[in-house]
Enzyme design. Structure first.
Site, PDB file in Angstrom:
ATOM      1  N   HIS A 227       1.640   4.366  -2.967  1.00 31.66           N
ATOM      2  CA  HIS A 227       1.690   5.823  -2.843  1.00 31.66           C
ATOM      3  C   HIS A 227       2.926   6.364  -3.569  1.00 31.66           C
ATOM      4  CE1 HIS A 227      -1.686   6.784  -0.334  1.00 31.66           C
ATOM      5  NE2 HIS A 227      -1.309   5.982   0.652  1.00 31.66           N
TER       6      HIS A 227
ATOM      7  N   GLU B 274      -6.025   7.182  -1.158  1.00 30.69           N
ATOM      8  CA  GLU B 274      -5.992   6.001  -0.288  1.00 30.69           C
ATOM      9  C   GLU B 274      -6.663   4.807  -0.967  1.00 30.69           C
ATOM     10  OE1 GLU B 274      -4.328   5.566   2.525  1.00 30.69           O
ATOM     11  OE2 GLU B 274      -3.561   7.605   2.247  1.00 30.69           O
TER      12      GLU B 274
ATOM     13  N   HIS C  67       0.840  -1.202   0.000  1.00 32.93           N
ATOM     14  CA  HIS C  67       0.000   0.000   0.000  1.00 32.93           C
ATOM     15  C   HIS C  67       0.876   1.254   0.000  1.00 32.93           C
ATOM     16  CE1 HIS C  67      -3.373   2.651   1.442  1.00 32.93           C
ATOM     17  NE2 HIS C  67      -2.351   3.290   2.004  1.00 32.93           N
ATOM     18  N   GLU C  68       1.887   1.270   0.858  1.00 34.12           N
ATOM     19  CA  GLU C  68       2.765   2.437   0.942  1.00 34.12           C
ATOM     20  C   GLU C  68       3.583   2.603  -0.331  1.00 34.12           C
ATOM     21  OE1 GLU C  68       2.132   4.445   3.147  1.00 34.12           O
ATOM     22  OE2 GLU C  68       0.948   3.119   4.425  1.00 34.12           O
TER      23      GLU C  68
END
Length: 294
Positions: A142, A211, A138-139
Site C-alpha cells: 500500500h 486491496e 501487504h501493508e
C-alpha cells in the site's frame, strides 16, 4: 525483486479513475450552468483533502489507539519490516502497535518517506513468522503504491458533493428559500446526491482494486503467496469469534485494515472497501501459479 504488474488490474484502476474524472467534469458543468459560486466550495474541499493527506497518519493512529514503538521494544518486528523494505525498495517506515483482540494490520502516511505500518498485538500472537511477513508486505505494498494519495484524490469529488448537499440543507433549515432560486437549488441538490452516490461506489471499487494490488505486492515481495492465504484465513476466522463490542471500537478504521472488522452482519460486496475473501484467495492462487511459471 521484479515488480510485475497485473495489467488487467491496472486497467480497472485507471478505468475507475477515468470514470471519477468524467463524473467530476459533468458535475462541475451542471454547477456552473446553474451559477453556483464554486470557489468557496472547491477551496474548502481542497483544504479538507490537504488535511487528510498531511495528517492522515496522525488521525488514524489517534482513532485506533496505535502507538509508535522504538526498535528496542520490538526488535524482531523491526528487523522483519526492515528486511521487507529492502526487498520492496522502500525506506524504513515508523512501526506502531495497537492493543486490540482483533487481529489486524494497516498502513498509513502520505508517502513512502512518511509511512507508518501498524499491527495489533493479537495478530502477532496469532500468525507464524511467514504469515506475519506476508501481512506486513501487504501493508508495505500500500505504501509503495501510494494508496493514501490515490484515495485522497479519488475522494475529492465526493467531498464537494457532500458539502453542497449539507449547505443546501442548512440553507433550507436556517436560511429559508425563495422562489427565484428554489428550483435551481433543488436541482443542484438532487444532482449532488446522485454524484455523491456514484462517486462513493466508484471509490469503493477503487479501494477493492487497491486491496487486490496490495495482495499481489505481498506475493511478489515475499515470493510466498501461500503464506498470505493462510494469514487471511486465520485473521478472518479469528475476527468472527471476537465480540462485536471490540470490533465496534475500531470499525471506523476498517478501510485501512487488511480485513475489515465488521460488528454487524456482512454487507453487500458492492458497498465493501475490501474484496470478498474467496476472491482474494483465488487471485493469490493465480499469482502463485504465475510465480511457479505455469
Amino acid at each position: 525483486m521484479e515488480w510485475k504488474r497485473d495489467w488487467g488490474l491496472t486497467a480497472r484502476v485507471w478505468l475507475t479513475g477515468l470514470l471519477l474524472l468524467l463524473l467530476y467534469l459533468v458535475f462541475m458543468t451542471v454547477l456552473l450552468a446553474y451559477g453556483v459560486g464554486m470557489w468557496v466550495i472547491v477551496v474548502l474541499a481542497v483544504g479538507m483533502g490537504l488535511i487528510q493527506y498531511f495528517f492522515s497518519d496522525k488521525m488514524v493512529l489517534w482513532t485506533t489507539g496505535a502507538r509508535i514503538i522504538g526498535k528496542d521494544e520490538e526488535p524482531d518486528l523491526h528487523r522483519m519490516v526492515e528486511k521487507l523494505c529492502q526487498e520492496a525498495g522502500l525506506p524504513m517506515p515508523k512501526i506502531a502497535i495497537m492493543h486490540s483482540p482483533v487481529p489486524n494490520a494497516f498502513a498509513t502516511g502520505r508517502s513512502p518517506k512518511h509511512a507508518v505500518v501498524a499491527c495489533t498485538d493479537s495478530i502477532m500472537r496469532l500468525l507464524n513468522r511467514d504469515e506475519l511477513e506476508a501481512v506486513l508486505a501487504h501493508e508495505l505494498s500500500h505504501v509503495k503504491n501510494r494508496d493514501i494519495l490515490t484515495m485522497t484524490l479519488a475522494s475529492f469529488i465526493a467531498m464537494i458533493a457532500s458539502m453542497i448537499m449539507q449547505s443546501f440543507l442548512f440553507s433550507m433549515l436556517f436560511g429559508g428559500n425563495n422562489r427565484e432560486n428554489g428550483g435551481a437549488g433543488i436541482i443542484i441538490w438532487i444532482v449532488s446526491i446522485i454524484v455523491y452516490a456514484m462517486s462513493t461506489l466508484l471509490i469503493l471499487a477503487l479501494s477493492r482494486y487497491r486491496e487486490f494490488a496490495a495482495d499481489r505486492g505481498s506475493a511478489l515481495i515475499t515470493r510466498n503467496p501461500r503464506a498470505l492465504i493462510s494469514a487471511l484465513n486465520k485473521i478472518s476466522g479469528r475476527i468472527e469469534a471476537v465480540p462485536s463490542e471490540a470490533k465496534a471500537k475500531i470499525e471506523g478504521a476498517n478501510a485501512f485494515f487488511i480485513i475489515p472488522a465488521l460488528s454487524g452482519n456482512s454487507i453487500m460486496e458492492l458497498l465493501s472497501t475490501h474484496p470478498p475473501l474467496d476472491k482474494r484467495i483465488a487471485n493469490l492462487e493465480k499469482i502463485e501459479s504465475e510465480l511457479r511459471g505455469y
